[in-house]
Motif scaffolding. Sequence first.
Motif, PDB file in Angstrom:
ATOM      1  N   UNK A 185      -1.929  -2.852  -0.514  1.00  0.00           N
ATOM      2  CA  UNK A 185      -3.247  -3.450  -0.691  1.00  0.00           C
ATOM      3  C   UNK A 185      -4.260  -2.884   0.294  1.00  0.00           C
ATOM      4  N   UNK A 186      -3.922  -2.892   1.585  1.00  0.00           N
ATOM      5  CA  UNK A 186      -4.867  -2.452   2.605  1.00  0.00           C
ATOM      6  C   UNK A 186      -5.145  -0.948   2.520  1.00  0.00           C
ATOM      7  N   UNK A 187      -4.102  -0.171   2.219  1.00  0.00           N
ATOM      8  CA  UNK A 187      -4.297   1.269   2.090  1.00  0.00           C
ATOM      9  C   UNK A 187      -5.178   1.602   0.890  1.00  0.00           C
ATOM     10  N   UNK A 188      -4.964   0.905  -0.217  1.00  0.00           N
ATOM     11  CA  UNK A 188      -5.763   1.149  -1.416  1.00  0.00           C
ATOM     12  C   UNK A 188      -7.235   0.843  -1.174  1.00  0.00           C
ATOM     13  N   UNK A 189      -7.498  -0.267  -0.480  1.00  0.00           N
ATOM     14  CA  UNK A 189      -8.884  -0.625  -0.172  1.00  0.00           C
ATOM     15  C   UNK A 189      -9.530   0.451   0.692  1.00  0.00           C
ATOM     16  N   UNK A 190      -8.781   0.970   1.647  1.00  0.00           N
ATOM     17  CA  UNK A 190      -9.306   1.997   2.551  1.00  0.00           C
ATOM     18  C   UNK A 190      -9.660   3.272   1.792  1.00  0.00           C
ATOM     19  N   UNK A 191      -8.730   3.764   0.975  1.00  0.00           N
ATOM     20  CA  UNK A 191      -8.940   5.032   0.269  1.00  0.00           C
ATOM     21  C   UNK A 191     -10.004   4.913  -0.818  1.00  0.00           C
ATOM     22  N   UNK A 192      -9.922   3.861  -1.616  1.00  0.00           N
ATOM     23  CA  UNK A 192     -10.922   3.653  -2.665  1.00  0.00           C
ATOM     24  C   UNK A 192     -12.295   3.393  -2.043  1.00  0.00           C
ATOM     25  N   UNK A 193     -12.305   2.632  -0.955  1.00  0.00           N
ATOM     26  CA  UNK A 193     -13.560   2.355  -0.263  1.00  0.00           C
ATOM     27  C   UNK A 193     -14.218   3.625   0.250  1.00  0.00           C
TER      28      UNK A 193
END
Length: 220
Positions: A185-193
Amino acid sequence: MRRQKNKLDKERVLMRVAFVVFLLEVCIAVVGNTLFGHGWHINYSISRYVGLETWSALVFALGNFVVAIAMLYYLYGVGENLGVKRGFFWIIVMIVIGLIGLSMCPSGYFDPSGMDGRVSSISLLHLIFARMMFAMMLIIVAWVLFCERATLATRLTAAMFVAYGTIYVSGYLLGARWIKNYGFLYESIYLVGFMLWCLGCRVIKEGRENGTKQNREAAK
């Protein structure tokens, strides 16, 4: 100015392609491995999912070559429009090297079987490339945060990303449980963000910038 705007618009199209390719490759790898034998694990990183099978590692590597080239071209264009120093462009190169490097070194794919927790040298290389890429992403956004030629909206969203990225990266390096338990979850938010911020990055037009400088000088 119109020629510069048209050039940046073309580069933004490439960035959209990179974003779509990234989302597709991640969805294919995660959904495919979840449905066909490995199950759902929210504590896995994206790369850990990718490294579960040969086909997903290949899809991720090939897709990321497209993503890397598009991001390189687009961010170089942004840097030129912002009028930044040479260091900005070296950071872009390091992001691309990190992305290609981690794609060529699938996490967990070559790890020894068993439950002893040992990892392969390939996984260690993956970790090095990933950490370098994540750190450079944070630095380049922070750079634009303090760039006067970036629009207010660009700088505000940069501040939001830097705040989130600092918390996420700090938690990851410290081995925080709330990061480990929900890593995907946190990694996806970082990369997509980061990619969404790249798409929304805007530069103040030359005329507006000159007018602002003249107002400042008149105020003095």
